[in-house]
Design a protein around this motif. Structure first.
Motif, PDB file in Angstrom:
ATOM      1  N   PHE A 120       0.823  -1.206   0.000  1.00 31.06           N
ATOM      2  CA  PHE A 120       0.000   0.000   0.000  1.00 31.06           C
ATOM      3  C   PHE A 120       0.860   1.260   0.000  1.00 31.06           C
ATOM      4  CE2 PHE A 120      -2.355  -3.534   1.712  1.00 31.06           C
ATOM      5  CZ  PHE A 120      -3.420  -3.543   0.823  1.00 31.06           C
ATOM      6  N   GLU A 121       2.043   1.118  -0.580  1.00 34.18           N
ATOM      7  CA  GLU A 121       2.967   2.234  -0.834  1.00 34.18           C
ATOM      8  C   GLU A 121       3.639   2.802   0.409  1.00 34.18           C
ATOM      9  OE1 GLU A 121       3.820   2.875  -3.918  1.00 34.18           O
ATOM     10  OE2 GLU A 121       2.280   1.588  -4.797  1.00 34.18           O
ATOM     11  N   PHE A 122       3.610   2.097   1.518  1.00 34.12           N
ATOM     12  CA  PHE A 122       4.431   2.493   2.657  1.00 34.12           C
ATOM     13  C   PHE A 122       5.857   2.049   2.364  1.00 34.12           C
ATOM     14  CE2 PHE A 122       0.327   2.567   4.793  1.00 34.12           C
ATOM     15  CZ  PHE A 122       0.455   3.636   5.666  1.00 34.12           C
ATOM     16  N   ARG A 123       6.816   2.891   2.699  1.00 36.34           N
ATOM     17  CA  ARG A 123       8.231   2.583   2.477  1.00 36.34           C
ATOM     18  C   ARG A 123       8.970   2.635   3.802  1.00 36.34           C
ATOM     19  NH1 ARG A 123       6.365   0.347  -1.067  1.00 36.34           N
ATOM     20  NH2 ARG A 123       6.135   1.122  -3.170  1.00 36.34           N
ATOM     21  N   ARG A 124       9.941   1.754   3.940  1.00 36.78           N
ATOM     22  CA  ARG A 124      10.708   1.676   5.178  1.00 36.78           C
ATOM     23  C   ARG A 124      11.549   2.932   5.390  1.00 36.78           C
ATOM     24  NH1 ARG A 124      12.208  -4.608   5.946  1.00 36.78           N
ATOM     25  NH2 ARG A 124      10.548  -5.426   4.631  1.00 36.78           N
ATOM     26  N   ASP A 125      11.576   3.360   6.632  1.00 41.42           N
ATOM     27  CA  ASP A 125      12.408   4.469   7.060  1.00 41.42           C
ATOM     28  C   ASP A 125      13.081   4.001   8.358  1.00 41.42           C
ATOM     29  OD1 ASP A 125      13.622   6.827   7.727  1.00 41.42           O
ATOM     30  OD2 ASP A 125      11.796   8.024   7.792  1.00 41.42           O
ATOM     31  N   GLY A 126      14.072   3.133   8.202  1.00 43.52           N
ATOM     32  CA  GLY A 126      14.695   2.472   9.345  1.00 43.52           C
ATOM     33  C   GLY A 126      14.111   1.085   9.521  1.00 43.52           C
ATOM     34  N   ASP A 127      14.364   0.501  10.673  1.00 41.66           N
ATOM     35  CA  ASP A 127      13.925  -0.874  10.922  1.00 41.66           C
ATOM     36  C   ASP A 127      12.437  -0.985  11.239  1.00 41.66           C
ATOM     37  OD1 ASP A 127      16.505  -1.829  10.555  1.00 41.66           O
ATOM     38  OD2 ASP A 127      16.999  -1.685  12.685  1.00 41.66           O
ATOM     39  N   ILE A 128      11.866   0.026  11.861  1.00 42.59           N
ATOM     40  CA  ILE A 128      10.482  -0.065  12.333  1.00 42.59           C
ATOM     41  C   ILE A 128       9.553   0.935  11.652  1.00 42.59           C
ATOM     42  CG2 ILE A 128       9.011   0.247  14.375  1.00 42.59           C
ATOM     43  CD1 ILE A 128      11.307  -0.915  16.035  1.00 42.59           C
ATOM     44  N   LEU A 129       9.990   2.152  11.477  1.00 40.27           N
ATOM     45  CA  LEU A 129       9.143   3.206  10.919  1.00 40.27           C
ATOM     46  C   LEU A 129       8.907   3.004   9.424  1.00 40.27           C
ATOM     47  CD1 LEU A 129       7.691   5.905  11.547  1.00 40.27           C
ATOM     48  CD2 LEU A 129       9.805   7.058  10.884  1.00 40.27           C
ATOM     49  N   MET A 130       7.673   3.253   8.997  1.00 38.37           N
ATOM     50  CA  MET A 130       7.320   3.229   7.577  1.00 38.37           C
ATOM     51  C   MET A 130       6.528   4.497   7.276  1.00 38.37           C
ATOM     52  SD  MET A 130       6.333  -0.750   6.862  1.00 38.37           S
ATOM     53  CE  MET A 130       6.728  -0.668   5.097  1.00 38.37           C
ATOM     54  N   ARG A 131       6.733   5.011   6.062  1.00 36.61           N
ATOM     55  CA  ARG A 131       6.046   6.235   5.637  1.00 36.61           C
ATOM     56  C   ARG A 131       5.372   6.018   4.287  1.00 36.61           C
ATOM     57  NH1 ARG A 131       7.945  10.737   8.554  1.00 36.61           N
ATOM     58  NH2 ARG A 131       9.780  10.257   9.794  1.00 36.61           N
ATOM     59  N   ARG A 132       4.269   6.729   4.093  1.00 32.52           N
ATOM     60  CA  ARG A 132       3.523   6.662   2.836  1.00 32.52           C
ATOM     61  C   ARG A 132       3.311   8.075   2.317  1.00 32.52           C
ATOM     62  NH1 ARG A 132      -1.604   6.772   0.559  1.00 32.52           N
ATOM     63  NH2 ARG A 132      -2.002   5.062  -0.890  1.00 32.52           N
ATOM     64  N   ARG A 133       3.751   8.304   1.097  1.00 30.26           N
ATOM     65  CA  ARG A 133       3.513   9.600   0.475  1.00 30.26           C
ATOM     66  C   ARG A 133       2.071   9.650  -0.016  1.00 30.26           C
ATOM     67  NH1 ARG A 133       7.723  10.472  -4.000  1.00 30.26           N
ATOM     68  NH2 ARG A 133       6.711  12.489  -4.041  1.00 30.26           N
ATOM     69  N   PRO A 134       1.471  10.836  -0.032  1.00 33.24           N
ATOM     70  CA  PRO A 134       0.094  10.970  -0.527  1.00 33.24           C
ATOM     71  C   PRO A 134      -0.001  10.540  -1.982  1.00 33.24           C
ATOM     72  CG  PRO A 134       0.849  13.021   0.498  1.00 33.24           C
ATOM     73  CD  PRO A 134       2.029  12.116   0.404  1.00 33.24           C
ATOM     74  N   ASP A 135      -1.162  10.072  -2.378  1.00 33.67           N
ATOM     75  CA  ASP A 135      -1.376   9.622  -3.751  1.00 33.67           C
ATOM     76  C   ASP A 135      -0.961  10.689  -4.762  1.00 33.67           C
ATOM     77  OD1 ASP A 135      -2.337   7.255  -2.749  1.00 33.67           O
ATOM     78  OD2 ASP A 135      -4.359   7.485  -3.550  1.00 33.67           O
ATOM     79  N   HIS A 136      -1.353  11.943  -4.534  1.00 31.27           N
ATOM     80  CA  HIS A 136      -1.074  12.992  -5.513  1.00 31.27           C
ATOM     81  C   HIS A 136       0.426  13.264  -5.667  1.00 31.27           C
ATOM     82  CE1 HIS A 136      -1.065  15.500  -1.857  1.00 31.27           C
ATOM     83  NE2 HIS A 136      -0.278  16.301  -2.533  1.00 31.27           N
ATOM     84  N   MET A 137       1.245  12.854  -4.707  1.00 27.92           N
ATOM     85  CA  MET A 137       2.692  13.053  -4.814  1.00 27.92           C
ATOM     86  C   MET A 137       3.390  11.871  -5.460  1.00 27.92           C
ATOM     87  SD  MET A 137       3.539  14.947  -1.224  1.00 27.92           S
ATOM     88  CE  MET A 137       5.236  15.312  -1.663  1.00 27.92           C
ATOM     89  N   ARG A 138       2.672  10.760  -5.634  1.00 34.85           N
ATOM     90  CA  ARG A 138       3.253   9.574  -6.269  1.00 34.85           C
ATOM     91  C   ARG A 138       2.835   9.452  -7.722  1.00 34.85           C
ATOM     92  NH1 ARG A 138       0.898   5.580  -4.228  1.00 34.85           N
ATOM     93  NH2 ARG A 138      -0.182   6.494  -2.475  1.00 34.85           N
ATOM     94  N   SER A 139       1.816  10.161  -8.139  1.00 40.02           N
ATOM     95  CA  SER A 139       1.303  10.046  -9.505  1.00 40.02           C
ATOM     96  C   SER A 139       2.182  10.735 -10.497  1.00 40.02           C
ATOM     97  CB  SER A 139      -0.117  10.625  -9.580  1.00 40.02           C
ATOM     98  OG  SER A 139      -0.958   9.951  -8.675  1.00 40.02           O
TER      99      SER A 139
END
Length: 139
Positions: A120-139
């Motif tokens: 669902f487009e979450f990306r790892r930011d270290g071992d535990i934290l994950m981040r997801r950019r808004p849809d409009h920033m990935r299109s």
């Protein structure tokens, strides 16, 4: 609300089964030490999503947000008896693709479910934290 023949998702807090939520969180690695009163307060002050079948609640997720700049997805679980049926995917998809959250940055923490959230487009930011950019920033 999402509904299929056997399971449905709702954000209606009146449907939540606090005994199911407290029971699972007490067994979890991330909330096993959380006091019941803290769990109750966290549910009262968050957006909550349950996944249900006729016999009762089988999953849960909680979202903390300002509805503008960030949301934090947390306390996501599917009862052990119902794993492997795609219910976790349905729950995360329901939340991340909702009009409310699809264009807001998201974050979460996990030690063991990176593969689920990466779908669902979450990306790892270290071992535990994950981040997801808004849809409009990935299109």
């Amino acid at each position: 609300m999402l509904k299929d023949d056997q399971f449905w998702i709702s954000d209606d807090k009146a449907k939540l089964d606090m005994s199911v939520i407290k029971g699972y969180l007490a067994r979890s690695y991330w909330a096993g030490q959380r006091l019941e009163e803290i769990i109750e307060r966290s549910v009262q002050n968050s957006l909550c999503y349950g996944i249900y079948r006729a016999e009762g609640q089988v999953g849960f997720a909680r979202v903390v947000t300002d509805d503008a700049t960030i949301y934090y997805l947390c306390d996501v679980f599917i009862d052990e008896e119902f794993r492997g049926m795609g219910l976790g995917k349905k729950l995360v998809q329901y939340i991340t693709q909702s009009e409310r959250f699809r264009n807001i940055p998201g974050m979460l923490g996990t030690r063991d479910a990176h593969e689920l959230y990466e779908q669902f487009e979450f990306r790892r930011d270290g071992d535990i934290l994950m981040r997801r950019r808004p849809d409009h920033m990935r299109s």
